[in-house]
Design an enzyme around this catalytic site. Sequence first.
Site, PDB file in Angstrom:
ATOM      1  N   SER A   1       0.868  -1.182   0.000  1.00 28.45           N
ATOM      2  CA  SER A   1       0.000   0.000   0.000  1.00 28.45           C
ATOM      3  C   SER A   1       0.899   1.226   0.000  1.00 28.45           C
ATOM      4  CB  SER A   1      -0.876   0.029   1.259  1.00 28.45           C
ATOM      5  OG  SER A   1      -1.479   1.308   1.411  1.00 28.45           O
TER       6      SER A   1
ATOM      7  N   TYR B   1      -1.093  -1.288  10.318  1.00 26.92           N
ATOM      8  CA  TYR B   1      -1.259  -1.558   8.886  1.00 26.92           C
ATOM      9  C   TYR B   1      -0.087  -0.975   8.105  1.00 26.92           C
ATOM     10  CZ  TYR B   1      -3.577  -1.220   4.244  1.00 26.92           C
ATOM     11  OH  TYR B   1      -3.911  -1.305   2.906  1.00 26.92           O
TER      12      TYR B   1
ATOM     13  N   LYS C   1       2.570  -2.998   5.901  1.00 28.60           N
ATOM     14  CA  LYS C   1       2.717  -2.790   4.452  1.00 28.60           C
ATOM     15  C   LYS C   1       4.157  -2.388   4.109  1.00 28.60           C
ATOM     16  CE  LYS C   1      -1.462  -3.821   3.043  1.00 28.60           C
ATOM     17  NZ  LYS C   1      -1.713  -4.972   2.168  1.00 28.60           N
TER      18      LYS C   1
HETATM   19  N1  LIG Z   1      -8.816  -0.393  -1.750  1.00 24.31           N
HETATM   20  C1  LIG Z   1      -7.792   0.395  -1.574  1.00 24.31           C
HETATM   21  O1  LIG Z   1      -7.921   1.599  -1.692  1.00 24.31           O
HETATM   22  C2  LIG Z   1      -6.452  -0.195  -1.191  1.00 24.31           C
HETATM   23  C3  LIG Z   1      -5.357   0.667  -1.047  1.00 24.31           C
HETATM   24  C4  LIG Z   1      -4.126   0.140  -0.714  1.00 24.31           C
HETATM   25  C5  LIG Z   1      -3.999  -1.227  -0.532  1.00 24.31           C
HETATM   26  N2  LIG Z   1      -5.092  -2.041  -0.660  1.00 24.31           N
HETATM   27  C6  LIG Z   1      -4.890  -3.467  -0.428  1.00 24.31           C
HETATM   28  O2  LIG Z   1      -5.758  -4.238  -1.259  1.00 24.31           O
HETATM   29  C7  LIG Z   1      -6.049  -5.455  -0.589  1.00 24.31           C
HETATM   30  C8  LIG Z   1      -7.525  -5.646  -0.425  1.00 24.31           C
HETATM   31  O3  LIG Z   1      -8.144  -5.581  -1.669  1.00 24.31           O
HETATM   32  P1  LIG Z   1      -9.735  -5.696  -1.737  1.00 24.31           P
HETATM   33  O4  LIG Z   1     -10.318  -4.661  -0.823  1.00 24.31           O
HETATM   34  O5  LIG Z   1     -10.116  -5.682  -3.157  1.00 24.31           O
HETATM   35  O6  LIG Z   1      -9.950  -7.118  -1.093  1.00 24.31           O
HETATM   36  P2  LIG Z   1     -11.118  -7.604  -0.130  1.00 24.31           P
HETATM   37  O7  LIG Z   1     -10.863  -7.156   1.260  1.00 24.31           O
HETATM   38  O8  LIG Z   1     -12.412  -7.282  -0.782  1.00 24.31           O
HETATM   39  O9  LIG Z   1     -10.878  -9.160  -0.119  1.00 24.31           O
HETATM   40  C9  LIG Z   1     -10.769  -9.913  -1.327  1.00 24.31           C
HETATM   41  C10 LIG Z   1     -11.175 -11.320  -0.984  1.00 24.31           C
HETATM   42  O10 LIG Z   1     -10.305 -11.844   0.025  1.00 24.31           O
HETATM   43  C11 LIG Z   1     -11.049 -12.679   0.869  1.00 24.31           C
HETATM   44  N3  LIG Z   1     -10.398 -12.820   2.168  1.00 24.31           N
HETATM   45  C12 LIG Z   1     -10.331 -11.892   3.156  1.00 24.31           C
HETATM   46  N4  LIG Z   1      -9.682 -12.403   4.209  1.00 24.31           N
HETATM   47  C13 LIG Z   1      -9.322 -13.653   3.876  1.00 24.31           C
HETATM   48  C14 LIG Z   1      -8.640 -14.703   4.559  1.00 24.31           C
HETATM   49  N5  LIG Z   1      -8.202 -14.539   5.808  1.00 24.31           N
HETATM   50  N6  LIG Z   1      -8.419 -15.865   3.911  1.00 24.31           N
HETATM   51  C15 LIG Z   1      -8.865 -16.046   2.641  1.00 24.31           C
HETATM   52  N7  LIG Z   1      -9.545 -15.103   1.965  1.00 24.31           N
HETATM   53  C16 LIG Z   1      -9.772 -13.923   2.564  1.00 24.31           C
HETATM   54  C17 LIG Z   1     -12.410 -12.003   0.964  1.00 24.31           C
HETATM   55  O11 LIG Z   1     -13.419 -12.960   1.285  1.00 24.31           O
HETATM   56  C18 LIG Z   1     -12.594 -11.417  -0.431  1.00 24.31           C
HETATM   57  O12 LIG Z   1     -13.368 -12.272  -1.245  1.00 24.31           O
HETATM   58  C19 LIG Z   1      -5.385  -5.377   0.778  1.00 24.31           C
HETATM   59  O13 LIG Z   1      -4.133  -6.014   0.764  1.00 24.31           O
HETATM   60  C20 LIG Z   1      -5.266  -3.892   0.975  1.00 24.31           C
HETATM   61  O14 LIG Z   1      -4.292  -3.571   1.919  1.00 24.31           O
HETATM   62  C21 LIG Z   1      -6.307  -1.560  -0.977  1.00 24.31           C
END
Ligand SMILES: NC(=O)c1ccc[n+]([C@@H]2O[C@H](COP(=O)([O-])OP(=O)(O)OC[C@H]3O[C@@H](n4cnc5c(N)ncnc54)[C@H](O)[C@@H]3O)[C@@H](O)[C@H]2O)c1
Length: 270
Positions: free
Chosen positions: A150, A163, A167
Amino acid sequence: MIDLGLAGKRAIVSGAGFIPERAGHGRQSSLKLAEAGATVACIDIDEGRAKGIVAEIESIGGKAFPVVADMTDRDQVQRAVDEAAGLLGGIDVCVDIIGKATWSLVEDVTPEEWQQDLQQNITQVFNLWQIVGRHMIEQGTGGSLVALASVDGFVGSRYHAAYGVAKAGVISLAKTFAEELGRYGIRANAVAPGNVGTGNEDQPEGEYAVDPKNPLAAPRGSDIANAVLFLSSALAARITGQTLVVDGGAIIRSLWGMTPEVIPQFRSLY
Ligand SMILES: NC(=O)c1ccc[n+]([C@@H]2O[C@H](COP(=O)([O-])OP(=O)(O)OC[C@H]3O[C@@H](n4cnc5c(N)ncnc54)[C@H](O)[C@@H]3O)[C@@H](O)[C@H]2O)c1
């Protein structure tokens, strides 16, 4: 036609499912890997979401299967990776999507929250990469490891300290895995999204600098998945230990708020 080198490759995506109110990085990355010709083991904690992304991949003519596991639990990671490797016949590409922030003032963070955030944002990446790395070493055909970091790993993480630490750890881990596993032809990289929110797919094309955060434009879920695809592909064959920031330029902004009017004044000073 440019060959991404992913046709027939065997890919694992950890956190492949889609939660509509979130960014959908797992879904978009899985779809792009499948579109590029890889077979995708779609690992998710939720069976419905794992099967949902598999169905979506199959609907576009791709190949995938679901694996259900809580990837924050090391034993389940081992079981899921072994199952996926068995069904795929090996592993060439591994993408870790999982991560989530707990929000709190630093003075209020509890030891339990601190541990939980390290577990779900960095320890699970280490577990997955180590276990997949062992498979790749045994295979002897190299491979690509990718995880989502991130921009918070580069700048401060106000109200979500653990977090940010985790990261920053992912950014470090990519360098260490890259250095130690390079001799096996295994690459390790990370993608650092900016604020993608719920996907930002509705951002208008061709409009730049419309919000104060992004000098270019807000990153979309598809931009993050493109970076994942690139780092997983043969186009990145000599790229390892890197973190690709996909944030529309948010963290490269100058802090000083200078405007063109001040240029003459500074020209005479320096
Ligand atoms: N959205 C943003 O703005 C942003 C910014 C920076 C980093 N990120 C990173 O993106 C990632 C999250 O992306 P997202 O929001 O699209 O994903 P999300 O949180 O929607 O999860 C994606 C899938 O992962 C599954 N999941 C969650 N925990 C799990 C576990 N313990 N075991 C197995 N499966 C699991 C969930 O069921 C879901 O289907 C993270 O690493 C986050 O730090 C996001």
